[in-house]
Design a protein around this motif. Structure first.
Motif, mmCIF file in Angstrom:
data_model
loop_
_atom_site.group_PDB
_atom_site.id
_atom_site.type_symbol
_atom_site.label_atom_id
_atom_site.label_comp_id
_atom_site.label_asym_id
_atom_site.label_seq_id
_atom_site.Cartn_x
_atom_site.Cartn_y
_atom_site.Cartn_z
ATOM 1 N N TYR A 1 48.179 39.788 14.114
ATOM 2 C CA TYR A 1 48.658 39.133 15.339
ATOM 3 C C TYR A 1 48.105 37.716 15.461
ATOM 4 O O TYR A 1 48.816 36.795 15.881
ATOM 5 C CB TYR A 1 48.271 39.963 16.556
ATOM 6 C CG TYR A 1 49.192 41.129 16.810
ATOM 7 C CD1 TYR A 1 50.542 40.931 17.106
ATOM 8 C CD2 TYR A 1 48.714 42.439 16.756
ATOM 9 C CE1 TYR A 1 51.387 42.000 17.335
ATOM 10 C CE2 TYR A 1 49.552 43.517 16.991
ATOM 11 C CZ TYR A 1 50.889 43.288 17.280
ATOM 12 O OH TYR A 1 51.732 44.354 17.503
ATOM 13 N N ARG A 2 46.829 37.527 15.104
ATOM 14 C CA ARG A 2 46.252 36.180 15.205
ATOM 15 C C ARG A 2 46.919 35.240 14.195
ATOM 16 O O ARG A 2 47.180 34.073 14.485
ATOM 17 C CB ARG A 2 44.753 36.234 14.977
ATOM 18 C CG ARG A 2 44.085 34.867 15.088
ATOM 19 C CD ARG A 2 42.598 34.961 15.307
ATOM 20 N NE ARG A 2 41.978 33.644 15.242
ATOM 21 C CZ ARG A 2 41.993 32.746 16.217
ATOM 22 N NH1 ARG A 2 42.612 33.026 17.361
ATOM 23 N NH2 ARG A 2 41.403 31.568 16.082
ATOM 24 N N ALA A 3 47.192 35.766 12.975
ATOM 25 C CA ALA A 3 47.869 34.944 11.976
ATOM 26 C C ALA A 3 49.279 34.573 12.444
ATOM 27 O O ALA A 3 49.729 33.428 12.258
ATOM 28 C CB ALA A 3 47.930 35.688 10.646
ATOM 29 N N LEU A 4 49.984 35.519 13.082
ATOM 30 C CA LEU A 4 51.310 35.205 13.623
ATOM 31 C C LEU A 4 51.216 34.122 14.701
ATOM 32 O O LEU A 4 52.056 33.222 14.774
ATOM 33 C CB LEU A 4 51.954 36.469 14.203
ATOM 34 C CG LEU A 4 52.441 37.514 13.196
ATOM 35 C CD1 LEU A 4 52.819 38.812 13.908
ATOM 36 C CD2 LEU A 4 53.630 36.996 12.390
ATOM 37 N N ALA A 5 50.161 34.211 15.528
ATOM 38 C CA ALA A 5 49.992 33.209 16.579
ATOM 39 C C ALA A 5 49.675 31.832 16.004
ATOM 40 O O ALA A 5 49.992 30.810 16.627
ATOM 41 C CB ALA A 5 48.882 33.646 17.531
ATOM 42 N N LEU A 6 49.052 31.818 14.814
ATOM 43 C CA LEU A 6 48.723 30.542 14.179
ATOM 44 C C LEU A 6 49.868 30.007 13.308
ATOM 45 O O LEU A 6 49.697 29.009 12.615
ATOM 46 C CB LEU A 6 47.457 30.690 13.327
ATOM 47 C CG LEU A 6 46.156 30.959 14.100
ATOM 48 C CD1 LEU A 6 44.997 31.158 13.134
ATOM 49 C CD2 LEU A 6 45.860 29.817 15.070
ATOM 50 N N GLY A 7 51.012 30.710 13.317
ATOM 51 C CA GLY A 7 52.183 30.204 12.613
ATOM 52 C C GLY A 7 52.483 30.858 11.285
ATOM 53 O O GLY A 7 53.319 30.355 10.527
ATOM 54 N N ALA A 8 51.856 31.988 10.968
ATOM 55 C CA ALA A 8 52.101 32.663 9.690
ATOM 56 C C ALA A 8 53.470 33.344 9.700
ATOM 57 O O ALA A 8 53.948 33.801 10.738
ATOM 58 C CB ALA A 8 51.014 33.686 9.416
ATOM 59 N N ASP A 9 54.097 33.403 8.528
ATOM 60 C CA ASP A 9 55.325 34.178 8.371
ATOM 61 C C ASP A 9 54.997 35.472 7.629
ATOM 62 O O ASP A 9 53.836 35.785 7.372
ATOM 63 C CB ASP A 9 56.393 33.377 7.640
ATOM 64 C CG ASP A 9 55.936 32.903 6.260
ATOM 65 O OD1 ASP A 9 54.865 33.357 5.795
ATOM 66 O OD2 ASP A 9 56.646 32.079 5.646
ATOM 67 N N GLU A 10 56.053 36.233 7.263
ATOM 68 C CA GLU A 10 55.817 37.524 6.609
ATOM 69 C C GLU A 10 55.081 37.371 5.285
ATOM 70 O O GLU A 10 54.226 38.195 4.931
ATOM 71 C CB GLU A 10 57.156 38.254 6.385
ATOM 72 C CG GLU A 10 57.818 38.784 7.648
ATOM 73 C CD GLU A 10 58.669 37.713 8.320
ATOM 74 O OE1 GLU A 10 58.667 36.556 7.848
ATOM 75 O OE2 GLU A 10 59.331 38.044 9.330
ATOM 76 N N ARG A 11 55.396 36.323 4.529
ATOM 77 C CA ARG A 11 54.723 36.123 3.237
ATOM 78 C C ARG A 11 53.238 35.846 3.445
ATOM 79 O O ARG A 11 52.388 36.365 2.714
ATOM 80 C CB ARG A 11 55.385 34.978 2.477
ATOM 81 C CG ARG A 11 56.806 35.254 2.016
ATOM 82 C CD ARG A 11 57.351 34.078 1.201
ATOM 83 N NE ARG A 11 58.717 34.319 0.753
ATOM 84 C CZ ARG A 11 59.802 34.026 1.438
ATOM 85 N NH1 ARG A 11 59.677 33.472 2.645
ATOM 86 N NH2 ARG A 11 61.010 34.266 0.954
#
Length: 429
Positions: free
Chosen positions: A33-43
């Motif tokens: 969730y934190r990575a998604l909030a920082l702009g990460a995609d599925e890869r």
């Protein structure tokens, strides 16, 4: 200490493992969730999940070698420190690459704890108690997997996803530190091998891997752990795409863990009913079908039922693969064999999330669960094949039956050889 005697150490180990695994199970979805909030995609999610296993991939066998002829207990506090630090530092990391780094530290700590604790169970359990004790030991992991996602789901949410996921990671670090309270007097030094052999006297890794039963146990463990790992890392991504709240995802992951606990509580009667090989085969086959079912756009209640059934099936693989590897490996290389099993696990944790990220980027977030179904289907085939392998090579016609003396000496045979081998009880096989 006589193996299989006082089991107070096992209860303390289960408690410590519950806190350590609870911290990791809370941190893994929080990292996503934190990575998604920082702009990460599925890869990127797949890469970060893979780095968790990358550092341990190279450390497992050296740690196993050390533990074979030394103490197990010192690895446990080292693992707790690394888990706690990796969780907390992931919470304050401000970029994806630093999150990946601290995720790797957390994975290294988990490896240290698991190698030390599994070796402790193998060393301090009688052969006929190993299935049961490994089953009880892995209840600690399942308890952590039950509570961790619920706690993460309760803390993560709202408009400030980055801040709430950071808080969850810091709480996870504090949770791991609680494991220190159960690590006192957990190892009896009389069970420690008194001498450290020369390198030339060690059983080579290739020899361990060629031992019948070891490769099958490693592959089954790899498949089951990959399924658990990708469920933890990718179910939040599925939830984001299907509009399922993080708190609901936490409950779903905990339902899966609760079913795993239920499975391990009834593992002994299941073993009596079906036997180890058939039980592994059936549960891996059912898990393959259930993983593929998660890829379907089913409602939340149906997804919950699928995860409960899947959790029960996945609960069999880990403890029984441990016993399979321990009983197949040479006595003076059990920790190394368990480390090789963990190396296979970590290899799966590196390759499976990376492959899942690539597949999800091309075919959608549900596709990795189809990949898991194929992997578990292969593992059920491995279990069937290991069952069909002969226990002994057939004797040539006319060859006299070797006589086994009471002291373990074998006499006779085609060349009239004479050698000493240890007697093996039925419970050792």
């Amino acid at each position: 200490m006589r193996p299989g005697g006082n089991r107070g150490w096992l209860l303390r180990l289960v408690i410590a493992f519950g806190f350590a695994q609870g911290a990791v199970s809370m941190a893994r979805p929080a990292v996503s969730y934190r990575a998604l909030a920082l702009g990460a995609d599925e890869r990127a999610i797949g890469v970060i999940a893979g780095v968790y296993a990358l550092l341990p991939l190279f450390a497992a066998v050296p740690l196993g070698r050390r533990t074979d002829h030394g103490r197990c207990a010192p690895l446990l506090p080292v693992g707790v420190v690394l888990i706690s630090g990796g969780c907390a530092l992931s919470g304050v990391a401000g970029s994806l690459w630093t999150m990946a780094l601290w995720s790797g530290v957390m994975g290294l700590g988990h490896l240290c704890f698991v190698i030390g604790s599994q070796s402790l169970v193998a060393r301090q359990s009688a052969p006929h108690e190993q299935d049961r004790n490994f089953g009880h030991f892995t209840i600690g992991a399942a308890l952590g997997q039950l509570v961790g996602p619920i706690a993460a789901g309760a803390l993560i949410g709202g408009e400030d996803m980055a801040g709430s996921s950071a808080l969850a990671l810091i709480v996870a670090g504090a949770t791991a530190a609680v494991a220190f309270t159960s690590l006192w007097r957990i190892e009896d030094r009389r069970t420690v091998s008194p001498s450290r052999p020369d390198k030339g006297d060690r059983v080579p890794v290739r020899g361990i891997l060629r031992t019948r039963g070891v490769p099958a146990g490693i592959f089954i463990s790899l498949a089951v752990l990959s399924a658990t790992d990708i469920l933890t890392a990718y179910l939040p991504v599925v939830g984001e795409h299907r509009g399922i709240a993080p708190s609901v995802i936490g409950i779903l992951l905990s339902l899966r863990a609760a079913a795993t606990i239920a499975c391990r509580l009834v593992l002994t009667p299941l073993l009596r009913l079906l036997g180890r090989t058939l039980l592994l085969t059936v549960t891996c086959l059912l898990a393959a079908l259930l993983c593929a079912g998660i890829a379907l756009p089913v409602p939340v209640w149906a997804l919950g039922l699928l995860l409960v059934a899947l959790g029960f099936c996945l609960g069999v693989g880990q403890p029984l693969s441990m016993t399979t590897v321990v009983q197949a490996a040479p006595d003076d290389a059990r920790s190394t064999a368990l480390a090789l099993r963990l190396t296979g696990n970590r290899l799966g944790q590196v390759a499976a999330p990376a492959a899942a990220g690539l597949i999800a980027g091309v075919a959608g977030v549900a596709a990795p669960f189809v990949m898991l179904g194929v992997l578990l289907l292969l593992s059920s085939g491995v279990a069937v094949r290991s069952r069909r392998e002969p226990e002994e090579e057939p004797e040539e016609p006319g060859e006299p039956e070797p006589k086994r003396e009471a002291d373990g000496e074998v006499r006779g045979g085609r060349r009239g050889f004479r050698c000493r081998v240890p007697l093996r009880r039925k419970s050792d096989i």
